[in-house]
Structures are given as C-alpha cells and as structure tokens.
Scaffold this motif. Structure first.
Motif, PDB file in Angstrom:
ATOM      1  N   ASP A 103      59.409  25.262  48.735  1.00 19.22           N
ATOM      2  CA  ASP A 103      60.061  26.455  49.258  1.00 19.22           C
ATOM      3  C   ASP A 103      60.668  27.261  48.117  1.00 19.22           C
ATOM      4  O   ASP A 103      61.170  26.689  47.144  1.00 19.22           O
ATOM      5  N   SER A 127      56.605  25.893  54.296  1.00 13.16           N
ATOM      6  CA  SER A 127      56.500  26.653  53.049  1.00 13.16           C
ATOM      7  C   SER A 127      55.393  26.149  52.135  1.00 13.16           C
ATOM      8  O   SER A 127      55.277  26.606  50.997  1.00 13.16           O
ATOM      9  N   ARG A 186      61.911  25.684  55.680  1.00 11.86           N
ATOM     10  CA  ARG A 186      62.323  25.739  54.274  1.00 11.86           C
ATOM     11  C   ARG A 186      61.904  24.478  53.509  1.00 11.86           C
ATOM     12  O   ARG A 186      62.618  23.991  52.647  1.00 11.86           O
ATOM     13  N   GLY A 192      58.249  22.395  51.771  1.00 14.73           N
ATOM     14  CA  GLY A 192      56.874  22.540  51.366  1.00 14.73           C
ATOM     15  C   GLY A 192      56.042  21.309  51.640  1.00 14.73           C
ATOM     16  O   GLY A 192      56.160  20.667  52.685  1.00 14.73           O
TER      17      GLY A 192
END
Length: 365
Positions: A245, A301, A327, A329
């Motif tokens: 993120d 993300s 938020r 990844g």
C-alpha cells in the motif's frame, strides 16, 4: 497477448519481514506490536554493531604497543537471514514444534501445534513458513496449525538445482500425510501458497473442508510488468512499492540489496527454470470442478495480483466469497497484521460460502 503464470504473485516480495513491512496503520494490539518489533530490533542491533566497531577502532591493541594484531570478525548477519531466524523463534514461542520428515525430495521441515480444526498455512515462493509467525499466536488456540517450509524453501530440501512445481506440491502432500492431521482440513495460503491450497483441494476434495486463498490462485494472470528477479536496488524498490500500500513506509536499502542478492540463486530463480512444468499445475478452465468452498482474502492494494484477478476466479468458482483487506498489498499478514488476522478469524468462524443461486437461464434448462 502474453500472460503470466501465478508464480508472479510469489515473487521476492515474500522475502520481506513483518518488521520491515508493517505500516503505521497496523494498529496497537499484540499482532502489530510483534510486527513492529522486527524492524526496531534490527535497527537497535545495527546501532550496537556500529558502536562496537567504533570502540574497537579507538581501543589500544592488545599485546606490544604499536604491533598490529590480527582480528577475526564474523561476517554480519544479513537482514533476511536475521528475519528467518527471528521468525523461527516466533513460531516456537507460539507453541509450535519443529519436525522433519524424510522424502524422495529430501528432508522436509514443518511446524505443528495447537488444538482444534486443522489449519494448514502455506507460504509463497522465495519465502518460508515463518511468514505466518505473526499470525500463528492468534490462531493456535483454536486450530491445529501445520506450517511447512515448502520443498526447496526455508530449511526444507532440496537446497539447490532446478525446483519443479511437482517437487513443491509433492513435498506438501508428504508433509500433510506425515503431520497426521485428522480431516477435513482448512487449506490456507498466500500467493503461491494459495495456488497450492487450491490444487490440494482439487486433487483431494475428500480431505478439505474449505480453502482460504490470500492474494494468489491457480489460473493465469495478466502481465504485471514487474520483474521477478530485480537486478539492482532500484528495481527491487519498484517491485516492493507495487506490491504494498502507498501508505506503507519504504524498505531499508540493505533489505532491498539482500532481496537482489537472494533473487539470483534463490527458490524463485530455481522455479523459473521449469516454467513448462508449471503449466500442468494450472487450473484454468477447471475452477468449476472445485466443489470445496473458497474464501478469497485479498489485500486490495496489491499491484501484482490485483483485485481483478480475484474477481476473475470468483466468477468461475462454484462456492466462493471475496473479502478485501483495506490498505494492504500482496502479503497482508505482514503488512497489516492486525486487520488481516481479524478478517481471517471472521472468515474461519463464519459459515463457508454457499453455492451461487442458478440464473434464470440455468434454471430453465
């Protein structure tokens, strides 16, 4: 149009330690505290090492004044080696026992502990079972955890040579059998681990109650434009930024350099030597055969295995539910551990996804 196999979702990103990857938004609970401790401890040890070097340089050498004394200095522990050591210690501290099993692929290492429904947690390529070290303490009270180092990864053999997907999957089958878990199992995995979890459910449906796939799957992905094996620090920085993120802090340069070093001869490079062999383990056109319920738990993300990839799988799986992790990844258990563990526990405690209702056209057939 060229496509990428889902090993692109394995990448070197999986080498990042919880402490190196945790953003300020991770929270203030015990999981976030454990994650934050990694980088704090690393920096503290680095400062101590620098102080020791300054002291040694200013100190009078022992023996005759003016006579140079040979000094043997141990080679500094590399950041990712330190991460691996700390992760293993964390798994042990969570109550998991390290075990080994001999196989045709060599000696395989796995961690096991806890009580409750069996939950298998699989890591991605280039990583080890320790990637689950932050989540394990939160799960071991309700589950019998099995956390392997997949074949050719972590402490598991083979340690060199080409690493076919057949070896990785075959090693997983050996470990699950050796662990003696009572089915039905919950198969969970991140990146390549999610691919393996879906494969295991496809081939052993009678043994699996549900699958939890975290930012990974078993079908071809659209090209990401990211290199799997960065040649220098800047390429590594680009890859890391894409899979995390934007709010997450940048990784230290020494970690990026270590990622580059490992990428040259590590598990990712070894697996990439058998790309044709990997194709036989893809499930494109076969996801509809997976009757096992599948939860897709997805860091929204992730610029590598994007949400659109999860949505593509969701459209093909008979029993599926997609839950986004905000938020976060590609490796949410490290990047935002508090949020990830909370959502994972909610998924595991809920009823499995039901089959989709037939469309009007299907009902009329």
């Amino acid at each position: 149009m060229s496509l990428e196999i889902p090993t692109c979702g394995l990448v070197l990103a999986l080498m990042v330690a919880p402490g190196f990857a945790g953003p300020a938004s991770a929270g203030n609970g015990p999981v976030a505290s454990a994650a934050a401790g990694g980088v704090a401890g690393y920096r503290a040890e680095a400062e101590q090492a620098k102080g020791a070097e300054r002291t040694a340089e200013s100190a009078e050498p022992a023996g005759q004044v003016g006579q140079a004394q040979p000094a043997e200095q141990a080679e500094p522990e590399r950041p990712l080696d330190r991460r691996d050591r700390e992760r293993r210690a964390a798994l042990a501290a969570a109550g998991l026992e390290r075990r080994t099993v001999e196989s045709e692929f060599g000696r395989l290492v796995y961690w096991i502990g806890g009580a409750g429904q069996p939950l298998v947690l699989l890591h991605g390529s280039g990583d080890s079972g320790g990637v689950w070290a932050v989540a394990a303490p939160e799960l071991v009270g309700d589950h019998r955890l099995l956390v392997p180092d997949l074949a050719g990864h972590g402490e598991s053999e083979p340690a060199e040579g080409v690493l076919p997907m057949a070896t990785v999957f075959g090693g997983l089958e050996v470990v699950v059998e050796a662990a003696g878990l009572e089915p039905p199992l919950v198969m969970g995995g991140n990146s390549m681990g999610a691919w393996l979890a879906m494969l295991y459910a496809h081939r052993h449906p009678e043994r699996v109650a549900r699958v939890v796939a975290v930012n990974g799957g078993a079908i071809l992905a659209e090209p990401s434009g990211l290199t799997l094996m960065p040649a220098d620090r800047e390429q590594a920085r680009t890859v890391m930024a894409a899979i995390r993120d934007p709010s997450s802090p940048p990784l230290p340069d020494e970690v990026l350099d270590d990622i580059v070093e490992r990428s040259r001869e590590g598990a990712v490079a070894r697996m990439m030597q058998d790309l044709p062999g990997m194709m036989g383990f893809l499930l494109d056109g076969k996801l509809g055969e997976i009757a096992t319920p599948v939860d897709l738990l997805w860091g929204e993300s992730d610029g590598l295995m994007k949400v659109s990839y999860a949505e593509k799988m969701a459209a093909a799986l008979p029993r599926v539910r997609l839950t986004l992790v905000p938020r976060c990844g590609h490796i949410p258990m490290n990047e935002c551990p508090e949020t990830f563990v909370r959502l994972l526990r909610e998924v595991l405690s809920s009823e499995p996804p039901a089959a989709a209702a037939p469309t009007a056209a299907e009902a009329g057939q």
